[in-house]
Design an enzyme around this catalytic site. Sequence first.
Site, PDB file in Angstrom:
ATOM      1  N   SER A 145      13.453  -8.526  -1.653  1.00 43.27           N
ATOM      2  CA  SER A 145      14.176  -7.630  -2.559  1.00 43.27           C
ATOM      3  C   SER A 145      15.410  -8.341  -3.107  1.00 43.27           C
ATOM      4  O   SER A 145      15.859  -9.346  -2.538  1.00 43.27           O
ATOM      5  CB  SER A 145      14.620  -6.377  -1.793  1.00 43.27           C
ATOM      6  N   TYR A 160      18.049  -2.276   5.944  1.00 37.59           N
ATOM      7  CA  TYR A 160      17.100  -2.692   4.901  1.00 37.59           C
ATOM      8  C   TYR A 160      17.455  -4.085   4.366  1.00 37.59           C
ATOM      9  O   TYR A 160      16.604  -4.983   4.309  1.00 37.59           O
ATOM     10  CB  TYR A 160      17.110  -1.670   3.753  1.00 37.59           C
TER      11      TYR A 160
HETATM   12  P1  NAD Z   1       5.700   2.371  -1.929  1.00 38.23           P
HETATM   13  O1  NAD Z   1       6.244   3.335  -0.957  1.00 38.23           O
HETATM   14  O2  NAD Z   1       5.177   2.867  -3.222  1.00 38.23           O
HETATM   15  O3  NAD Z   1       4.566   1.483  -1.230  1.00 38.23           O
HETATM   16  C1  NAD Z   1       4.746   0.967   0.060  1.00 38.23           C
HETATM   17  C2  NAD Z   1       3.466   1.111   0.835  1.00 38.23           C
HETATM   18  O4  NAD Z   1       3.706   0.566   2.157  1.00 38.23           O
HETATM   19  C3  NAD Z   1       3.024   2.570   1.037  1.00 38.23           C
HETATM   20  O5  NAD Z   1       1.688   2.728   0.663  1.00 38.23           O
HETATM   21  C4  NAD Z   1       3.227   2.828   2.522  1.00 38.23           C
HETATM   22  O6  NAD Z   1       2.274   3.694   3.080  1.00 38.23           O
HETATM   23  C5  NAD Z   1       3.089   1.426   3.092  1.00 38.23           C
HETATM   24  N1  NAD Z   1       3.728   1.331   4.408  1.00 38.23           N
HETATM   25  C6  NAD Z   1       4.975   1.698   4.752  1.00 38.23           C
HETATM   26  N2  NAD Z   1       5.151   1.517   6.080  1.00 38.23           N
HETATM   27  C7  NAD Z   1       3.985   1.023   6.575  1.00 38.23           C
HETATM   28  C8  NAD Z   1       3.535   0.655   7.857  1.00 38.23           C
HETATM   29  N3  NAD Z   1       4.318   0.748   8.937  1.00 38.23           N
HETATM   30  N4  NAD Z   1       2.280   0.199   7.980  1.00 38.23           N
HETATM   31  C9  NAD Z   1       1.459   0.110   6.904  1.00 38.23           C
HETATM   32  N5  NAD Z   1       1.821   0.464   5.665  1.00 38.23           N
HETATM   33  C10 NAD Z   1       3.077   0.912   5.510  1.00 38.23           C
HETATM   34  O7  NAD Z   1       6.892   1.315  -2.192  1.00 38.23           O
HETATM   35  P2  NAD Z   1       6.974  -0.083  -2.982  1.00 38.23           P
HETATM   36  O8  NAD Z   1       8.198  -0.003  -3.793  1.00 38.23           O
HETATM   37  O9  NAD Z   1       5.703  -0.435  -3.611  1.00 38.23           O
HETATM   38  O10 NAD Z   1       7.280  -1.047  -1.737  1.00 38.23           O
HETATM   39  C11 NAD Z   1       6.592  -2.257  -1.510  1.00 38.23           C
HETATM   40  C12 NAD Z   1       7.587  -3.321  -1.090  1.00 38.23           C
HETATM   41  O11 NAD Z   1       8.473  -3.574  -2.182  1.00 38.23           O
HETATM   42  C13 NAD Z   1       8.468  -2.956   0.099  1.00 38.23           C
HETATM   43  O12 NAD Z   1       8.534  -4.058   0.979  1.00 38.23           O
HETATM   44  C14 NAD Z   1       9.818  -2.710  -0.546  1.00 38.23           C
HETATM   45  O13 NAD Z   1      10.879  -2.983   0.341  1.00 38.23           O
HETATM   46  C15 NAD Z   1       9.769  -3.685  -1.693  1.00 38.23           C
HETATM   47  N6  NAD Z   1      10.718  -3.433  -2.775  1.00 38.23           N
HETATM   48  C16 NAD Z   1      10.597  -2.321  -3.565  1.00 38.23           C
HETATM   49  C17 NAD Z   1      11.501  -2.121  -4.587  1.00 38.23           C
HETATM   50  C18 NAD Z   1      11.415  -0.913  -5.494  1.00 38.23           C
HETATM   51  O14 NAD Z   1      12.349  -0.671  -6.256  1.00 38.23           O
HETATM   52  N7  NAD Z   1      10.354  -0.139  -5.469  1.00 38.23           N
HETATM   53  C19 NAD Z   1      12.521  -3.036  -4.808  1.00 38.23           C
HETATM   54  C20 NAD Z   1      12.609  -4.147  -3.993  1.00 38.23           C
HETATM   55  C21 NAD Z   1      11.700  -4.347  -2.988  1.00 38.23           C
END
Ligand code: NAD
Length: 262
Positions: A145, A160
């Site tokens: 991130s 985080y």
């Molecule tokens: P999201 O919630 O849409 O998708 C995340 C997925 O991970 C979900 O389907 C959830 O069920 C799964 N998950 C969570 N905990 C889990 C576990 N213990 N075991 C198995 N699956 C699990 O969110 P996203 O934004 O797509 O997140 C994906 C990655 O992107 C994360 O690592 C997040 O930190 C990172 N990220 C997101 C953003 C943003 O703005 N959306 C920004 C920076 C980084």
Amino acid sequence: MGLLDGRVAFITGGASGIGKGAALRFAQEGARVCIADMQAEEGEAARAEIEKAGKRSEALFVVCDVSDPEAVKNAIDLTVEKFGRLDVVFANAGINGVWAPIEELLPNEWRKTLETNLTSTYLTVHYAVPHLKAAGGGSILITSSVNGNRTFSSPGASAYSTSKAGQVAFMKMAALELGRYGIRVNAVCPGAIHTNIGERTYMRHTEEIEVKMELPEGKPGVNQGQGEPEDVADVCLFLASEQSRHVSGIELYVDGGASLLR
Ligand code: NAD
């Protein structure tokens, strides 16, 4: 010809958001994809969507809690059993977890965020490496991130941000260690991406520790720094494919440049 023809990809957190976006993109480019996620219903729906979008019409979904070593091993083993090999590994699953002042953040809340985001990354790579070596090389991607690497301004996000910084350190250690086997390791660092991550975010008293910063003209950067899962998926495709064959050990910011200021 697809950029990932003949390749097999394993993606954690593939039921939603960035992981699902990457799974669809990889499948469009010819990869056979396994998504591992703890959400059973959403995962099954995503699998069906990936099969429809994909060139090879084959996708696998495995219910998996990425913080559980046995579950991660099982998901990776099932992928190799079904598709015969492993080439691309995307450690992406993650949560925002609890955002709260440090003195209020409980040990079990800290642990949950670190285990879900950081320990899971180690577990995924740990169990995948023997299969990547057997395939003669591969590409590992990690979703970190801007938080913890370029910005430190999300109030209460200490666990985080620490997990996200840890992922980049781990990525660099792994890149150096695994290069000799033809395995590349890189991280994507998204800014604000429209996904369902808010559903796994819990905030307590963050207003008390927020450092107010006003940007009268809005956030700088392309699209005010707001992105879609597809914007990250195309970057992941580059890192997963031979297009990035000489790229390893980098963190690639996918934020429209917004984190240069904030
Ligand atoms: P999201 O919630 O849409 O998708 C995340 C997925 O991970 C979900 O389907 C959830 O069920 C799964 N998950 C969570 N905990 C889990 C576990 N213990 N075991 C198995 N699956 C699990 O969110 P996203 O934004 O797509 O997140 C994906 C990655 O992107 C994360 O690592 C997040 O930190 C990172 N990220 C997101 C953003 C943003 O703005 N959306 C920004 C920076 C980084």
